[in-house]
Design an enzyme around this catalytic site. Structure first.
Site, mmCIF file in Angstrom:
data_model
loop_
_atom_site.group_PDB
_atom_site.id
_atom_site.type_symbol
_atom_site.label_atom_id
_atom_site.label_comp_id
_atom_site.label_asym_id
_atom_site.label_seq_id
_atom_site.Cartn_x
_atom_site.Cartn_y
_atom_site.Cartn_z
ATOM 1 N N HIS A 1 37.479 41.436 48.756
ATOM 2 C CA HIS A 1 36.096 41.223 49.183
ATOM 3 C C HIS A 1 35.262 40.958 47.945
ATOM 4 O O HIS A 1 35.185 41.799 47.050
ATOM 5 C CB HIS A 1 35.555 42.432 49.940
ATOM 6 C CG HIS A 1 34.188 42.209 50.482
ATOM 7 N ND1 HIS A 1 33.140 43.076 50.277
ATOM 8 C CD2 HIS A 1 33.672 41.181 51.212
ATOM 9 C CE1 HIS A 1 32.054 42.611 50.863
ATOM 10 N NE2 HIS A 1 32.348 41.456 51.430
ATOM 11 N N GLN B 1 41.170 39.577 37.484
ATOM 12 C CA GLN B 1 40.437 38.902 36.405
ATOM 13 C C GLN B 1 40.824 37.429 36.322
ATOM 14 O O GLN B 1 39.972 36.546 36.210
ATOM 15 C CB GLN B 1 40.732 39.602 35.078
ATOM 16 C CG GLN B 1 39.953 39.052 33.887
ATOM 17 C CD GLN B 1 40.341 39.747 32.597
ATOM 18 O OE1 GLN B 1 41.486 40.150 32.419
ATOM 19 N NE2 GLN B 1 39.384 39.887 31.688
ATOM 20 N N THR C 1 35.567 52.677 41.980
ATOM 21 C CA THR C 1 35.689 53.388 40.707
ATOM 22 C C THR C 1 37.123 53.340 40.191
ATOM 23 O O THR C 1 38.059 53.728 40.891
ATOM 24 C CB THR C 1 35.257 54.855 40.869
ATOM 25 O OG1 THR C 1 33.920 54.895 41.366
ATOM 26 C CG2 THR C 1 35.317 55.585 39.536
#
EC number: 4.2.1.147
Length: 392
Positions: free
Chosen positions: A17, A83, A68
């Protein structure tokens, strides 16, 4: 430029998402980019996207983890497949002309990325985040969705994680099955036999509500979680309080009597709208509903033209639906009392949006069969029956 995009893709723990902003370096997105890169937060450390180490895309893109990050195993999923996926999606968006090539040095992207702590498959993490980022960029630069699409889809959609549908009345006509029998076991059994349909409303009738209170709504929800449930309180006083009670009980609509004081009706409608439920005005024994409507500050969502059970044997008409719709053009018109199968075409022809049927269905030997006959008489297909849900 300041554009916002969002996309969800994939399934399972690897589901992606992506929320993102794309805009000028000198604007709010540029400021957010700089703040994110320089003001680090434990567990949500922003990082530049890179196709591979030492090769960032253009426009420069900042990734912010939504979840987190608590250990290096979780960090590797961000500093790796996610990434690279985000960076490659940005680069490919430039190559495909979605992002203008001559603007890549003027723009920046800030992407918020969701990686589930239990995600394990790096291949899926990469592919899902690549697809979600690319789709979010395309949506952002196309201004998707526009307001027309939002309004078209808002009443159809169900949030996958929420797990239930909040039904709204936007595609009439509807069949409203009224359960006036105060025997809860009988009612729940009958409700379980009503076909699942986008065009069926369940009414907790006045005798049922009087015996069990508004908490009976939760009992009905256990049998039919996605149903639109009307609580027929026939409110005459304390309109705002009773509207709040129905909303707190997870009802979808409350019925107020048109014989109530105007101030009571006004307060009920205002409270219903405040809490996100429908206000229904029942005109039983009110011989001049048009006069009542003209005195209201806000129109009810549904106006029910009602002939009572005790007088159903007499000849009747449901009133001047056309005149009522002139005063309350956005309101749905419900007709109740003496609505039998042969009367369905007549009621629909007069402009009724909701047909309220009680004993003709609930006391039938075969509840499901009779309900299906009424549903078929509406001549209305299921919403999105043949739609393949992909992008929505």
């Amino acid at each position: 430029m300041f554009q916002i995009g969002e996309a969800l893709m994939g399934q399972g723990s690897e589901l992606a998402h992506v929320d993102l902003m794309i805009g000028d370096k000198g604007g709010p997105v540029g400021q957010a980019f700089a703040n994110g890169l320089t003001q680090l937060s434990a567990g949500h450390t922003p990082l530049l996207s890179v196709i591979r180490p030492n090769l960032p895309p253009k426009p420069s893109t900042l990734i912010i983890p939504k979840v987190t990050v608590k250990n290096m195993d979780q960090a590797a999923k961000i500093f790796g497949p996610a990434q690279s996926a985000v960076a490659k999606a940005v680069a490919d968006s430039v190559e495909e002309g979605v992002i203008p090539k001559d603007q890549v040095e003027d723009l920046v992207v800030v992407a918020s990325v969701f990686i589930h702590p239990e995600a394990q498959d790096y291949n899926k993490i990469y592919r899902y985040n690549y697809g979600a980022t690319k789709l979010a960029i395309k949506r952002a630069l196309e201004g998707f969705p526009d307001i027309n699409k939002v309004l078209e889809e808002s009443n159809k959609s169900t949030h996958a994680i929420m797990g239930f549908k909040v039904t709204r009345l936007w595609d009439p006509p509807y069949l409203q099955v009224a359960f006036d029998n105060p025997n809860l076991e009988f009612v729940l059994s009958a409700i379980s036999q009503i076909p699942n349909s986008d065009h069926v409303i369940i009414e907790a009738g006045t005798p049922l509500i009087k015996r069990y209170g508004v908490d009976v709504i939760s009992k009905i929800r256990q049998v039919r979680p996605d149903a639109f449930i009307v609580a027929d309180l026939k409110t005459l006083d304390t309109g705002n309080l009773e509207a709040r009670m129905v909303a707190d009980a997870a009802g979808d609509a409350i019925v107020v009597s048109a014989l109530a004081p105007i101030s009571t009706i006004d307060k009920l409608i205002e409270e219903a709208h405040k809490t996100g439920i429908y206000a229904v005005m029942d005109t039983l024994n009110q011989h001049d509903p048009i006069s009542v409507l003209k005195q209201l500050k806000v129109m009810p969502d549904v106006i029910e033209l009602h002939r009572g059970i005790d007088i159903e044997g007499t000849e009747h008409a449901w009133g001047n639906i056309g005149e009522i719709k002139k005063i309350a053009p956005k309101a749905l018109i419900a007709v109740a009392g003496g609505v039998r199968l042969d009367k369905v075409p007549v009621a629909l022809g007069q402009g009724a949006d909701i047909l309220v049927v009680g004993r003709a269905i609930t006391n039938a030997k075969d509840v499901r069969e009779v309900a299906e006959q009424f549903i078929n008489a509406l001549n209305k297909p299921e919403i999105d029956q043949f739609r393949v849900m992909t992008d929505f």
